[in-house]
Design a protein around this motif. Sequence first.
Motif, PDB file in Angstrom:
ATOM      1  N   ARG A  36      40.968  11.828  13.210  1.00  0.00           N
ATOM      2  CA  ARG A  36      42.426  11.839  13.407  1.00  0.00           C
ATOM      3  C   ARG A  36      43.123  12.400  12.122  1.00  0.00           C
ATOM      4  NH1 ARG A  36      44.072   6.770  13.999  1.00  0.00           N
ATOM      5  NH2 ARG A  36      42.103   5.758  13.957  1.00  0.00           N
ATOM      6  N   LYS A  37      42.546  11.948  11.045  1.00  0.00           N
ATOM      7  CA  LYS A  37      43.084  12.519   9.740  1.00  0.00           C
ATOM      8  C   LYS A  37      43.032  13.983   9.723  1.00  0.00           C
ATOM      9  CE  LYS A  37      43.124  11.734   4.811  1.00  0.00           C
ATOM     10  NZ  LYS A  37      42.663  10.676   3.792  1.00  0.00           N
ATOM     11  N   VAL A  38      41.672  14.536  10.107  1.00  0.00           N
ATOM     12  CA  VAL A  38      41.335  16.050  10.061  1.00  0.00           C
ATOM     13  C   VAL A  38      42.223  16.676  11.017  1.00  0.00           C
ATOM     14  CG1 VAL A  38      39.599  17.993  10.470  1.00  0.00           C
ATOM     15  CG2 VAL A  38      39.118  15.660   9.246  1.00  0.00           C
ATOM     16  N   LEU A  39      42.631  16.150  12.268  1.00  0.00           N
ATOM     17  CA  LEU A  39      43.429  16.815  13.290  1.00  0.00           C
ATOM     18  C   LEU A  39      44.931  16.904  12.649  1.00  0.00           C
ATOM     19  CD1 LEU A  39      41.474  15.604  16.266  1.00  0.00           C
ATOM     20  CD2 LEU A  39      41.409  17.966  15.406  1.00  0.00           C
ATOM     21  N   ASP A  40      45.139  15.715  12.081  1.00  0.00           N
ATOM     22  CA  ASP A  40      46.504  15.480  11.582  1.00  0.00           C
ATOM     23  C   ASP A  40      46.821  16.653  10.866  1.00  0.00           C
ATOM     24  OD1 ASP A  40      47.272  13.589  13.482  1.00  0.00           O
ATOM     25  OD2 ASP A  40      47.038  12.123  12.101  1.00  0.00           O
ATOM     26  N   GLN A  41      45.715  16.834   9.768  1.00  0.00           N
ATOM     27  CA  GLN A  41      46.277  17.965   8.678  1.00  0.00           C
ATOM     28  C   GLN A  41      46.297  19.115   9.219  1.00  0.00           C
ATOM     29  OE1 GLN A  41      46.651  16.797   5.377  1.00  0.00           O
ATOM     30  NE2 GLN A  41      47.318  18.908   5.479  1.00  0.00           N
ATOM     31  N   ALA A  42      45.177  19.469  10.005  1.00  0.00           N
ATOM     32  CA  ALA A  42      45.273  21.014  10.572  1.00  0.00           C
ATOM     33  C   ALA A  42      46.515  21.081  11.368  1.00  0.00           C
ATOM     34  CB  ALA A  42      44.049  20.836  11.730  1.00  0.00           C
ATOM     35  N   ASN A  43      47.224  20.095  12.396  1.00  0.00           N
ATOM     36  CA  ASN A  43      48.329  20.304  12.830  1.00  0.00           C
ATOM     37  C   ASN A  43      49.572  20.546  11.867  1.00  0.00           C
ATOM     38  OD1 ASN A  43      47.563  20.411  15.527  1.00  0.00           O
ATOM     39  ND2 ASN A  43      47.672  17.966  15.465  1.00  0.00           N
ATOM     40  N   ALA A  44      49.515  19.854  10.759  1.00  0.00           N
ATOM     41  CA  ALA A  44      50.349  19.992   9.754  1.00  0.00           C
ATOM     42  C   ALA A  44      50.280  21.437   8.990  1.00  0.00           C
ATOM     43  CB  ALA A  44      50.254  19.056   8.550  1.00  0.00           C
ATOM     44  N   TYR A  45      49.242  21.951   8.688  1.00  0.00           N
ATOM     45  CA  TYR A  45      49.010  23.358   8.218  1.00  0.00           C
ATOM     46  C   TYR A  45      49.450  24.326   9.317  1.00  0.00           C
ATOM     47  CZ  TYR A  45      45.839  21.849   4.503  1.00  0.00           C
ATOM     48  OH  TYR A  45      45.299  21.340   3.320  1.00  0.00           O
TER      49      TYR A  45
END
Length: 53
Positions: A36-45
């Motif tokens: 979830r953290k990786v996907l959240d960071q990807a969405n932020a980028y």
Amino acid sequence: MTRSTPPRTYATRGARDGHGIYGAIFTYNHADWYVRKVLDQANAYKAVQQSTP
């Protein structure tokens, strides 16, 4: 010894063309919070990239 970067590792584990991303990341690290953290960071980028002219 050659080390793969996480994106390359994800691609070889099923995350090609935006499909199977969760499962590929989970294969890399078996922690739901990490995925979830990786996907959240990807969405932020992605959001920043889309808002930049």
